[in-house]
Structure formats: structure tokens, C-alpha cells
Design a protein around this motif. Structure first.
Motif, PDB file in Angstrom:
ATOM      1  N   PRO A  74     -22.009  14.869 -33.596  1.00  0.00           N
ATOM      2  CA  PRO A  74     -20.729  14.726 -34.312  1.00  0.00           C
ATOM      3  C   PRO A  74     -19.518  14.829 -33.376  1.00  0.00           C
ATOM      4  N   TYR A  75     -19.626  15.653 -32.362  1.00  0.00           N
ATOM      5  CA  TYR A  75     -18.538  15.787 -31.397  1.00  0.00           C
ATOM      6  C   TYR A  75     -18.304  14.459 -30.677  1.00  0.00           C
ATOM      7  N   GLU A  77     -19.176  11.501 -31.680  1.00  0.00           N
ATOM      8  CA  GLU A  77     -18.685  10.518 -32.641  1.00  0.00           C
ATOM      9  C   GLU A  77     -17.190  10.694 -32.885  1.00  0.00           C
ATOM     10  N   ARG A  78     -16.745  11.916 -33.081  1.00  0.00           N
ATOM     11  CA  ARG A  78     -15.310  12.157 -33.306  1.00  0.00           C
ATOM     12  C   ARG A  78     -14.479  11.727 -32.108  1.00  0.00           C
ATOM     13  N   GLU A  79     -14.961  12.023 -30.912  1.00  0.00           N
ATOM     14  CA  GLU A  79     -14.199  11.739 -29.697  1.00  0.00           C
ATOM     15  C   GLU A  79     -14.096  10.250 -29.389  1.00  0.00           C
ATOM     16  N   ILE A  81     -15.351   7.349 -31.561  1.00  0.00           N
ATOM     17  CA  ILE A  81     -15.513   6.319 -32.587  1.00  0.00           C
ATOM     18  C   ILE A  81     -14.326   5.354 -32.623  1.00  0.00           C
TER      19      ILE A  81
END
Length: 116
Positions: A74-75, A77-79, A81
């Protein structure tokens, strides 16, 4: 492959290298990008596990690696995407899997599908 397709492929490869360097410290030799057909892009990243992860895997502690990826994925992906969407020029879906040929040579295969 046309010059435009090559430039597009290189943009995606550079972004994948940036992501890999962010979490693994490995360089561009670890990343390959293929444009399979119009909406499908295959990214192959070799040597995905750290030395510590390889030791944990060898010792049967796969659950620790799984827990680590629950936080890391998730980290990442957030950074990244938004950068991926900007690079592709459209939204996308993706799937990924880990290929497990031999220790030290494991690879993650990411398939980006632009036909959303």
C-alpha cells in the motif's frame, strides 16, 4: 517497434526502476518492460527480495515476508500510483505475481491493463 512505442516503454521502465530503487536499492538492470499488445504492459522485476527476505524464505518464515508486503505494497501504491497514471496517460488495472525459479532470481511480474 516504432520510436514512439520505444519512448513509451522507456518511460514505464524508468518509473519501474525508480520504484525498485525506492524499496530495494537495485538499478535498471533488474527491470524489463514489454508492450505485449495495445492495452497490456508487462513489467518484470528480478531480484525482488532483499537478502534478509531470502534468508527468511529459506528458513521457512514466509509469513514474516507476507506481513512485510502487507505494509509495503500500500505504501508503494500511494507513493507512485499518480506517477503511473501520468506515465500511462489513463487509469489502469493491474495484477501481479511472484515467479519463484531459484533463490536470488525470484521475479515479480506486473501486468498493467489500460483498458479500464
Amino acid at each position: 517497434m516504432s520510436e514512439t512505442e520505444f519512448e513509451y516503454q522507456e518511460k514505464i521502465r524508468r518509473l519501474a526502476v525508480k520504484i525498485v530503487k525506492h524499496y530495494r536499492g537495485k538499478g535498471p538492470e533488474s527491470v524489463k518492460v514489454r508492450l505485449e499488445y495495445k492495452p497490456l504492459i508487462i513489467i518484470e522485476i528480478r531480484g525482488i527480495l532483499s537478502s534478509l527476505s531470502e534468508i527468511l524464505l529459506k528458513e521457512g518464515a514466509v509469513h514474516l515476508i507476507t506481513e512485510y508486503w502487507k505494509v509495503l505494497k500500500p505504501y508503494l501504491e500511494r507513493e507512485f500510483i499518480a506517477e503511473i497514471i501520468e506515465t500511462l496517460g489513463s487509469p489502469f488495472t493491474y495484477t501481479w505475481k511472484i515467479e519463484d525459479p531459484t533463490p536470488g532470481e525470484r521475479a515479480i511480474i506486473i501486468q498493467l491493463n489500460k483498458s479500464v
